[in-house]
Design an enzyme around this catalytic site. Structure first.
Site, PDB file in Angstrom:
ATOM      1  N   ILE A  48       0.849  -1.132  -0.135  1.00 17.59           N
ATOM      2  CA  ILE A  48       0.135  -0.041  -0.081  1.00 17.59           C
ATOM      3  C   ILE A  48       0.973   1.217  -0.211  1.00 17.59           C
ATOM      4  O   ILE A  48       1.584   1.419   0.797  1.00 17.59           O
ATOM      5  CB  ILE A  48      -0.874   0.146   1.268  1.00 17.59           C
ATOM      6  CG1 ILE A  48      -2.002  -1.299   1.359  1.00 17.59           C
ATOM      7  CG2 ILE A  48      -1.781   1.421   1.271  1.00 17.59           C
ATOM      8  CD1 ILE A  48      -2.732  -1.347   0.091  1.00 17.59           C
ATOM      9  N   HIS A 129     -13.233   4.603  12.563  1.00 20.14           N
ATOM     10  CA  HIS A 129     -14.227   5.781  12.794  1.00 20.14           C
ATOM     11  C   HIS A 129     -13.714   6.723  12.038  1.00 20.14           C
ATOM     12  O   HIS A 129     -12.532   7.060  12.085  1.00 20.14           O
ATOM     13  CB  HIS A 129     -14.415   5.860  14.297  1.00 20.14           C
ATOM     14  CG  HIS A 129     -13.441   6.471  14.900  1.00 20.14           C
ATOM     15  ND1 HIS A 129     -13.165   7.794  15.085  1.00 20.14           N
ATOM     16  CD2 HIS A 129     -12.353   6.113  15.965  1.00 20.14           C
ATOM     17  CE1 HIS A 129     -12.110   8.112  15.682  1.00 20.14           C
ATOM     18  NE2 HIS A 129     -11.678   7.132  16.263  1.00 20.14           N
ATOM     19  N   GLU A 175     -17.964   7.565  16.959  1.00 20.34           N
ATOM     20  CA  GLU A 175     -17.185   6.683  17.702  1.00 20.34           C
ATOM     21  C   GLU A 175     -16.667   7.409  18.895  1.00 20.34           C
ATOM     22  O   GLU A 175     -16.853   7.008  20.090  1.00 20.34           O
ATOM     23  CB  GLU A 175     -15.924   6.237  17.195  1.00 20.34           C
ATOM     24  CG  GLU A 175     -15.184   5.121  17.795  1.00 20.34           C
ATOM     25  CD  GLU A 175     -14.137   5.823  18.898  1.00 20.34           C
ATOM     26  OE1 GLU A 175     -13.891   6.899  18.812  1.00 20.34           O
ATOM     27  OE2 GLU A 175     -13.559   5.033  19.725  1.00 20.34           O
ATOM     28  N   GLU A 176     -16.637   8.733  18.899  1.00 18.27           N
ATOM     29  CA  GLU A 176     -15.896   9.630  19.943  1.00 18.27           C
ATOM     30  C   GLU A 176     -16.968   9.808  21.216  1.00 18.27           C
ATOM     31  O   GLU A 176     -16.726  10.110  22.183  1.00 18.27           O
ATOM     32  CB  GLU A 176     -15.237  10.948  19.655  1.00 18.27           C
ATOM     33  CG  GLU A 176     -14.179  10.635  18.618  1.00 18.27           C
ATOM     34  CD  GLU A 176     -12.813  10.169  19.343  1.00 18.27           C
ATOM     35  OE1 GLU A 176     -12.900   9.846  20.481  1.00 18.27           O
ATOM     36  OE2 GLU A 176     -11.785  10.097  18.525  1.00 18.27           O
ATOM     37  N   HIS A 291      -6.571  13.729  21.131  1.00 18.96           N
ATOM     38  CA  HIS A 291      -7.781  14.347  21.546  1.00 18.96           C
ATOM     39  C   HIS A 291      -7.452  16.109  21.612  1.00 18.96           C
ATOM     40  O   HIS A 291      -8.118  16.543  22.323  1.00 18.96           O
ATOM     41  CB  HIS A 291      -8.463  13.672  22.653  1.00 18.96           C
ATOM     42  CG  HIS A 291      -9.311  12.485  22.463  1.00 18.96           C
ATOM     43  ND1 HIS A 291     -10.216  12.055  23.306  1.00 18.96           N
ATOM     44  CD2 HIS A 291      -9.190  11.717  21.245  1.00 18.96           C
ATOM     45  CE1 HIS A 291     -10.738  11.003  22.694  1.00 18.96           C
ATOM     46  NE2 HIS A 291     -10.195  10.867  21.487  1.00 18.96           N
ATOM     47  N   ASP A 310       0.128  -1.595   5.092  1.00 19.45           N
ATOM     48  CA  ASP A 310       0.459  -2.993   4.631  1.00 19.45           C
ATOM     49  C   ASP A 310       0.025  -4.047   5.293  1.00 19.45           C
ATOM     50  O   ASP A 310      -0.626  -4.973   4.606  1.00 19.45           O
ATOM     51  CB  ASP A 310       2.142  -2.919   4.469  1.00 19.45           C
ATOM     52  CG  ASP A 310       2.454  -2.270   3.491  1.00 19.45           C
ATOM     53  OD1 ASP A 310       3.656  -1.552   3.579  1.00 19.45           O
ATOM     54  OD2 ASP A 310       1.686  -1.565   2.561  1.00 19.45           O
TER      55      ASP A 310
HETATM   56  N1  DTR Z   1     -11.045   5.311  21.945  1.00 20.52           N
HETATM   57  C1  DTR Z   1     -10.281   5.352  20.924  1.00 20.52           C
HETATM   58  C2  DTR Z   1      -8.623   5.429  21.329  1.00 20.52           C
HETATM   59  C3  DTR Z   1      -8.138   4.267  22.153  1.00 20.52           C
HETATM   60  C4  DTR Z   1      -7.771   4.244  23.277  1.00 20.52           C
HETATM   61  N2  DTR Z   1      -7.649   2.983  23.659  1.00 20.52           N
HETATM   62  C5  DTR Z   1      -7.684   2.072  22.466  1.00 20.52           C
HETATM   63  C6  DTR Z   1      -7.495   0.956  22.067  1.00 20.52           C
HETATM   64  C7  DTR Z   1      -7.575   0.302  21.165  1.00 20.52           C
HETATM   65  C8  DTR Z   1      -8.347   1.125  19.977  1.00 20.52           C
HETATM   66  C9  DTR Z   1      -8.653   2.404  20.152  1.00 20.52           C
HETATM   67  C10 DTR Z   1      -8.199   3.002  21.408  1.00 20.52           C
HETATM   68  C11 DTR Z   1     -10.489   6.810  20.426  1.00 20.52           C
HETATM   69  O1  DTR Z   1     -10.355   7.789  21.308  1.00 20.52           O
HETATM   70  O2  DTR Z   1     -10.962   6.917  19.440  1.00 20.52           O
HETATM   71 ZN    ZN Z   2     -10.457   9.262  19.994  1.00 19.40          ZN
HETATM   72 ZN    ZN Z   3     -10.211   6.801  17.643  1.00 16.39          ZN
HETATM   73 CA    CA Z   4       3.556   0.272   2.243  1.00 19.27          CA
END
Ligand code: DTR
Ligand code: ZN
Ligand code: ZN
Ligand code: CA
Length: 442
Positions: A48, A129, A175-176, A291, A310
């Site tokens: 990729i 997300h 997602e947040e 964030h 990849d």
């Molecule tokens: N909650 C996700 C970031 C995050 C924090 N711990 C993990 C473990 C596995 C995947 C994602 C995350 C966010 O803030 O979008």
């Molecule tokens: Zn996040």
């Molecule tokens: Zn995230």
């Molecule tokens: Ca690559």
């Protein structure tokens, strides 16, 4: 010393199972040097191009810059992100759909893209997300996952890939706010549709500037697929320990769908030991801009983003490959294992992966043990959880040679997936022999 790979009945070198892949592990006491066989049916994924993934990140940055500095749920920057990704996929021949939902009084959007073809009863999904938090552009969190999944999907189109299994890609909203979009998607799928998803791969923060290489420890087949890829790069991985419930894979896992994924770390601090193996800065967060408004295109490790992009392509190609026939049933190990005279028990292993549920009530155990005066031998089948099933007791009077027969075992209380072992012990002196081969038929 020949190691076998699981063969279907009839013996076709097929490695696709109900969910994902199966491989035969080398017999533990036979030839430790021999590694597991590579899945013969998996095509090699293309590289990729990092530049293509970063071009998407630049677009996400521009979108945020033009829309109040973010791509958050309910804000114009998020819908502009959806429109950008959708346009790329439509132009590449995907069947796309935008699903609307409401959260916190604002309209949210999921984008789902199907690649035409493949067995829809065995759908492999990859997703990320697409929303950011309100404080910034969200380039690592989660432009990185969104861009890499997009570019992997475009690579499928460029290759005109025709995998045995159906491929579907998802970009989730809100997602947040608490996995809102992905949960809405899963919960609004009819149960028949949910049961057709063989696995969901999640990518949320895969370009952290001070990266770790974490693999979700959920479905063993998906986990092993990623581990194999990074092992091929010579990059050590760790199990993702904070992931449960922390991203969109939880929405799928809660519905009983096998999940996996990759992660390069957020606000936790990289340890000295981790800096030793991965480079970067010990005592510093994997992503200091988590964030925050500084989560921009300068908040990315190119190396991590390239490796993970990849790895995503490798997993998509590998897990969607396989035969167009129903799952394989036969697992065999033909490695010879010597049985010490009046000595300790020895074992030979077959690894079953990717099946769903428990083993059958009539599990067939075919054994081929070459041994004079077979009355010396005690033979057991040992299930992955250690439960032993006695197949043959010793008997001093049985002077015939060899144990070549098939036993039927009620293994319905045992999970199908895992390392099954044939255990053989010679409990009387003077006659010797070896395990020639053995097999399980589900
Ligand atoms: N909650 C996700 C970031 C995050 C924090 N711990 C993990 C473990 C596995 C995947 C994602 C995350 C966010 O803030 O979008
Ligand atoms: Zn996040
Ligand atoms: Zn995230
Ligand atoms: Ca690559």
């Amino acid at each position: 010393m020949k190691l076998s790979v699981p063969r279907r009945v009839p013996a076709v070198a097929a490695l696709a199972l109900a969910g994902l892949l199966a491989t035969a592990a080398p017999a533990a006491s036979a030839d430790p040097a021999a590694g597991p066989q590579a899945p013969v049916s998996a095509l090699a994924a293309p590289d990729i191009p990092l530049a293509s993934v970063k071009a998407h990140l630049n677009q996400f940055q521009s979108i945020a810059d033009s829309n109040g500095g973010n791509r958050a749920h309910g804000r114009p920057g998020y819908k502009a992100s959806i429109d950008y990704v959708k346009a790329k996929l439509d132009a590449a021949g995907f069947t796309t759909s935008v699903q609307q939902f409401t959260s916190n009084g604002a309209t949210g959007y999921n984008l789902v893209a199907d690649w035409p073809g493949g067995d829809v009863n065995r759908t492999v999904m990859a997703g990320a997300h697409l929303d950011s938090v309100g404080s910034g552009a969200g380039i690592n969190d989660n432009g990185s996952g969104s861009a890499a999944v997009l570019e992997a999907a475009l690579a499928v189109s460029r290759a005109q890939l025709q995998p045995a299994k159906h491929l579907r890609f998802g970009w989730w909203g809100a997602e947040e706010l608490g996995l809102v979009g992905s949960r809405y998607y899963v919960n609004n799928l009819p149960s028949t549709e949910r049961s057709r998803i063989a696995g969901y791969l999640n990518f949320d923060m895969i370009g952290s500037p001070n990266p770790g290489y974490f693999v979700y420890d959920d479905d063993p087949v998906i986990e092993q697929t990623f581990k194999d890829y990074f092992a091929g790069l010579g990059v050590p991985t760790e199990i993702e320990t904070e992931g449960d419930g922390r991203s969109d894979h939880a929405s799928f896992k809660n519905a009983g769908i096998p999940v996996g994924g990759l992660f390069t770390g957020a606000s936790r601090t990289k340890s000295s030991a981790q800096a030793q193996k991965w480079g970067g800065t010990a005592g510093q967060a994997f992503d200091r801009c988590y964030h925050s408004s500084c989560d921009t295109t300068s908040n990315i490790s190119d190396t991590a983003l390239d490796r993970n992009s990849d790895a995503i392509a490798h997993a998509i190609w590998t897990l969607s490959a396989g035969t167009t026939e129903p799952p394989g049933d036969l697992y065999e190990n033909t490695a010879d294992v010597a049985v010490p005279d009046a000595g300790a028990a020895v074992t030979s292993t077959v690894t079953v992966l990717g099946r769903s549920g428990n083993a059958p009530a009539a599990l067939k155990v075919g054994v081929d043990i070459k041994h004079s005066w077979r009355g010396d031998l005690v033979v057991d089948l040992v299930a992955p959880d250690g439960t032993a099933f006695r197949l043959k007791n010793s008997s001093g009077s049985d002077s015939a040679d060899n144990v070549i027969t098939t036993y039927t075992v009620d293994a319905s209380a045992e999970a199908a997936n895992g390392d099954w072992k044939l255990r053989v012990q010679d409990v009387a002196r003077y006659d010797t022999g070896y395990i020639d081969s053995w097999k399980l038929t589900f």
